[in-house]
Write an enzyme that holds these catalytic residues in place. Structure first.
Site, PDB file in Angstrom:
ATOM      1  N   GLY A 168       0.839  -1.195   0.000  1.00 33.00           N
ATOM      2  CA  GLY A 168       0.000   0.000   0.000  1.00 33.00           C
ATOM      3  C   GLY A 168       0.875   1.246   0.000  1.00 33.00           C
ATOM      4  N   GLY A 169       0.309   2.318   0.530  1.00 30.98           N
ATOM      5  CA  GLY A 169       1.034   3.581   0.580  1.00 30.98           C
ATOM      6  C   GLY A 169       2.357   3.474   1.305  1.00 30.98           C
ATOM      7  N   GLY A 403      24.499  11.424 -30.444  1.00 28.21           N
ATOM      8  CA  GLY A 403      23.975  12.040 -29.233  1.00 28.21           C
ATOM      9  C   GLY A 403      24.494  11.344 -27.988  1.00 28.21           C
ATOM     10  N   ALA A 404      24.678  10.030 -28.093  1.00 31.81           N
ATOM     11  CA  ALA A 404      25.142   9.277 -26.924  1.00 31.81           C
ATOM     12  C   ALA A 404      26.545   9.719 -26.513  1.00 31.81           C
ATOM     13  CB  ALA A 404      25.102   7.783 -27.222  1.00 31.81           C
TER      14      ALA A 404
HETATM   15  C1  HXC Z   1      -2.965  -3.988  12.863  1.00 34.67           C
HETATM   16  C2  HXC Z   1      -1.963  -5.879  12.105  1.00 34.67           C
HETATM   17  C3  HXC Z   1      -1.842  -5.331  10.822  1.00 34.67           C
HETATM   18  C4  HXC Z   1      -2.319  -4.006  10.619  1.00 34.67           C
HETATM   19  C5  HXC Z   1      -0.989  -7.278  10.765  1.00 34.67           C
HETATM   20  N1  HXC Z   1      -1.436  -7.108  12.018  1.00 34.67           N
HETATM   21  N2  HXC Z   1      -1.234  -6.210  10.006  1.00 34.67           N
HETATM   22  N3  HXC Z   1      -2.530  -5.216  13.107  1.00 34.67           N
HETATM   23  N4  HXC Z   1      -2.864  -3.385  11.662  1.00 34.67           N
HETATM   24  N5  HXC Z   1      -2.212  -3.408   9.453  1.00 34.67           N
HETATM   25  C6  HXC Z   1      -1.331  -8.037  13.124  1.00 34.67           C
HETATM   26  C7  HXC Z   1      -2.234  -9.246  12.966  1.00 34.67           C
HETATM   27  O1  HXC Z   1      -3.483  -8.975  13.458  1.00 34.67           O
HETATM   28  C8  HXC Z   1      -1.501 -10.287  13.788  1.00 34.67           C
HETATM   29  O2  HXC Z   1      -1.762 -10.064  15.149  1.00 34.67           O
HETATM   30  C9  HXC Z   1      -0.050  -9.936  13.569  1.00 34.67           C
HETATM   31  O3  HXC Z   1      -0.022  -8.560  13.144  1.00 34.67           O
HETATM   32  C10 HXC Z   1       0.606 -10.786  12.516  1.00 34.67           C
HETATM   33  O4  HXC Z   1      -0.233 -10.820  11.376  1.00 34.67           O
HETATM   34  P1  HXC Z   1      -0.609 -12.177  10.612  1.00 34.67           P
HETATM   35  O5  HXC Z   1      -1.725 -11.848   9.708  1.00 34.67           O
HETATM   36  O6  HXC Z   1      -0.796 -13.280  11.582  1.00 34.67           O
HETATM   37  O7  HXC Z   1       0.751 -12.424   9.831  1.00 34.67           O
HETATM   38  P2  HXC Z   1       0.962 -13.032   8.371  1.00 34.67           P
HETATM   39  O8  HXC Z   1       0.103 -14.231   8.200  1.00 34.67           O
HETATM   40  O9  HXC Z   1       2.430 -13.152   8.214  1.00 34.67           O
HETATM   41  O10 HXC Z   1       0.421 -11.908   7.373  1.00 34.67           O
HETATM   42  C11 HXC Z   1       1.017 -10.667   7.293  1.00 34.67           C
HETATM   43  C12 HXC Z   1       0.151  -9.690   6.487  1.00 34.67           C
HETATM   44  C13 HXC Z   1      -1.277  -9.652   7.077  1.00 34.67           C
HETATM   45  C14 HXC Z   1       0.094 -10.159   5.028  1.00 34.67           C
HETATM   46  C15 HXC Z   1       0.832  -8.319   6.513  1.00 34.67           C
HETATM   47  O11 HXC Z   1      -1.163  -9.435   8.468  1.00 34.67           O
HETATM   48  C16 HXC Z   1      -2.127  -8.584   6.509  1.00 34.67           C
HETATM   49  O12 HXC Z   1      -2.642  -8.707   5.391  1.00 34.67           O
HETATM   50  N6  HXC Z   1      -2.302  -7.492   7.278  1.00 34.67           N
HETATM   51  C17 HXC Z   1      -3.151  -6.407   6.871  1.00 34.67           C
HETATM   52  C18 HXC Z   1      -2.458  -5.596   5.816  1.00 34.67           C
HETATM   53  C19 HXC Z   1      -3.226  -4.368   5.486  1.00 34.67           C
HETATM   54  O13 HXC Z   1      -4.306  -4.409   4.885  1.00 34.67           O
HETATM   55  N7  HXC Z   1      -2.689  -3.214   5.948  1.00 34.67           N
HETATM   56  C20 HXC Z   1      -3.294  -1.934   5.747  1.00 34.67           C
HETATM   57  C21 HXC Z   1      -2.913  -1.534   4.339  1.00 34.67           C
HETATM   58  S1  HXC Z   1      -3.317   0.100   4.008  1.00 34.67           S
HETATM   59  P3  HXC Z   1      -1.657 -11.231  16.239  1.00 34.67           P
HETATM   60  O14 HXC Z   1      -2.112 -10.597  17.484  1.00 34.67           O
HETATM   61  O15 HXC Z   1      -2.513 -12.343  15.758  1.00 34.67           O
HETATM   62  O16 HXC Z   1      -0.218 -11.605  16.284  1.00 34.67           O
HETATM   63  C22 HXC Z   1      -1.898   0.864   4.304  1.00 34.67           C
HETATM   64  C23 HXC Z   1      -1.977   2.244   3.906  1.00 34.67           C
HETATM   65  C24 HXC Z   1      -0.734   2.987   4.137  1.00 34.67           C
HETATM   66  O17 HXC Z   1      -0.950   0.359   4.744  1.00 34.67           O
HETATM   67  C25 HXC Z   1      -0.981   4.336   3.567  1.00 34.67           C
HETATM   68  C26 HXC Z   1       0.145   5.268   3.766  1.00 34.67           C
HETATM   69  C27 HXC Z   1      -0.164   6.583   3.145  1.00 34.67           C
END
Ligand code: HXC
Length: 507
Positions: A168-169, A403-404
């Site tokens: 993402g971002g 040119g290069a």
């Molecule tokens: C809060 C999060 C989290 C998040 C993971 N966790 N991502 N908690 N916010 N964004 C937590 C999980 O709940 C879990 O907690 C622990 O971290 C490990 O995650 P798992 O899913 O068990 O790990 P894994 O299977 O390795 O998967 C990793 C992952 C997945 C692919 C990153 O966690 C995931 O898809 N997370 C969400 C990603 C997401 O949508 N992020 C927001 C994107 S938008 P526990 O307690 O069980 O250990 C964004 C915008 C940024 O980022 C913009 C900037 C301008």
């Protein structure tokens, strides 16, 4: 005594991050923890941590019940071979290393200190992205980090290590740093993941295919290097760090060197083959002129028709850009122009002198290049060379056409020393093409005869040398000595561009 014990207990608790189970899960993926990474990156015992007890302030979704010390990122400063660096390392074991308001503030704090004190920032990324429970506060945290990436750009070197998810971002913070390194099979970067890609474009693709280390070092050029595991990536980051100045007001570090400046390399006299269409490996020249044969290549797997990286001459860092005749005959194209332009601009921003080795038959022709905007992309390299005020030394080994020729750090772009080997052919274009235009419509025999004449008259370095576009025609075997002396004579170079707010490089 109890209070001392309490501090120790709290520290031990913070150091455990998300706990033994999650640390084991991290290890089982072949990944080190945030703290283990810092330990390997920095000199032993040099790490000074900030904000170990910072906790988030979120009260939604029952988050007030879970406030781990450190909030998913370890920050501080330490040294690499005695030189100062600021570091943040996201802790995936704590809420997936997700970025909360306070997590972002910790990163901003060390970035501000890095700019204030003139030391690089190394960011170790391993995060699930925005902390979902915090919503827009998390987006604001990212925005604050982005702004600092921009403000710090060209002030202190910024290096990003991608050692887990970065999606993402979130990808845009690394994207604005100077170098990105990834770990094969355990890291990925994409703006939208495989699921979204499937829904929107019907593409079925794995995370590794979409945004893994191979994709970003070979296809997209988002990343500058890919390594087998965390340990190798951290060791190579230390190696890169040693080439870089601490900030834009410092000279690059000078290391003790054990290689004779006057070293003669007889083998270079036969590096260029007799047949001008036979390729040879330009990397051999780089390795033979560098101190101790040490070349740190940047973007080795992308646009292999140009080589970019760092060497040392007399112990001082020099950036090298070199056409590679082994790939696409060393032609410039969109990818190689972008790759080299960004490298030259990094060097110029941080006062790293640039050595350019030229064997270029021209720009790659064809619709894919023209439709892709080779005009604007080629102009990036031209522009980067022309605006660079660092010492610039150029050696033409063979072809420098059209040119290069001008683009590749020619005299006309204010290069300081332009050398040519006797094997050089500095001309408006290749002999056959030129003859066919000048003698259009003549018989094949006539063209062949005129081509031979053209070659004899123009396919050499002397026409350019007569005009002063080449400062000296040099013996290949003495190249190291000549360029070392050239750069030595330029150590106090000062030039100025007219005042401007900033330039308008063709993006
Ligand atoms: C809060 C999060 C989290 C998040 C993971 N966790 N991502 N908690 N916010 N964004 C937590 C999980 O709940 C879990 O907690 C622990 O971290 C490990 O995650 P798992 O899913 O068990 O790990 P894994 O299977 O390795 O998967 C990793 C992952 C997945 C692919 C990153 O966690 C995931 O898809 N997370 C969400 C990603 C997401 O949508 N992020 C927001 C994107 S938008 P526990 O307690 O069980 O250990 C964004 C915008 C940024 O980022 C913009 C900037 C301008």
């Amino acid at each position: 005594m109890d209070i001392l014990q309490e501090l120790e207990d709290r520290r031990a608790d913070a150091r455990l991050g998300g706990g033994e189970k999650r640390i084991a899960a991290q290890h089982s993926k072949g990944k080190l923890t945030a703290r283990e990474r810092i330990d390997l990156l920095l000199d032993e015992g040099s790490f000074e941590e900030f904000d170990m007890f910072v906790a988030h302030r979120c009260t939604d979704f029952g988050m007030e019940q879970d406030r781990p010390a450190g909030d998913g990122v370890v920050t501080g400063w330490g040294t690499i071979n005695g030189r100062m660096v600021y570091v943040f390392s996201q802790d995936f074991t704590v809420m997936g290393g997700s970025v909360s308001e306070t997590h972002g503030k910790k990163i901003c704090k060390i970035m501000d200190l890095a700019m204030q004190n003139g030391a690089p920032v190394i960011g170790i990324n391993d995060s699930g992205g925005a902390r979902i429970q915090e919503g827009v506060a998390s987006l604001a945290a990212y925005g604050d980090v982005f702004q600092r990436n921009i403000t710090a750009s060209g002030v202190v070197p910024q290096i990003s290590l991608i050692m887990g998810p970065c999606a993402g971002g979130a990808v845009y913070s690394p994207a604005m740093t100077d170098f990105i390194f990834m770990v094969k099979e355990s890291s990925y970067m994409f703006v939208t993941g495989p699921d979204v890609a499937k829904t929107v474009t019907n593409e079925i693709v794995t995370a590794e295919e979409l945004g893994g280390a191979t994709t970003h070092t070979r296809k997209s050029s988002v990343a500058d290097g890919a390594f087998e595991n965390d340990v190798e990536a951290l060791a190579e980051t230390r190696r890169l760090f040693d080439f870089l100045p601490l900030n834009n007001r410092e000279q690059p570090p000078v290391r003790p060197f054990f290689d004779d400046v006057n070293r003669i390399e007889e083998s270079l006299d036969t590096l260029v083959p007799a047949n001008p269409n036979t390729p040879y490996d330009m990397k051999e020249l780089i390795l033979k002129i560098a101190d101790e044969g040490d070349f740190y290549e940047i973007q080795a797997e992308f646009a292999k028709n140009i080589l970019t990286g760092f060497i040392r001459l007399e112990g001082s860092t020099v950036g090298v850009v070199a056409n590679q005749p082994m790939v696409l005959a060393g032609c410039l194209d969109i990818d190689s122009s972008r790759k080299a332009a960004r490298f030259v601009r990094f060097c110029d921003a941080f006062e790293i002198p640039v050595l350019t080795l030229v064997d270029v038959p021209g720009f790659l022709p064809g619709t894919s290049q023209e439709y892709g905007g080779v005009i604007k992309h080629g102009a990036k390299l031209l522009y980067a060379y022309g605006e660079a005020t660092v010492p610039k030394v150029t050696v033409i080994t063979r072809k420098a056409y059209g040119g290069a020729y001008v683009v590749m750090a020619s005299k006309h772009l204010q290069a300081d020393f332009n050398y040519a080997w006797p094997t050089s052919e500095i001309a408006v274009m290749g002999a056959k093409g030129a003859t066919e235009i000048i003698h259009r419509g003549k018989s094949a025999e006539e063209i062949a005869a005129r081509t031979a004449e053209y070659e004899a008259r123009f396919a050499n370095p002397f026409v350019a040398a007569e005009k002063g576009f080449i400062d000296e025609v040099i013996m290949p075997h003495s190249t190291r000595k000549r360029i070392c002396r050239a750069f030595a004579s330029l150590r106090s170079k000062k030039t100025q561009m007219p005042w401007k707010k900033h330039d308008n490089i063709p993006l």
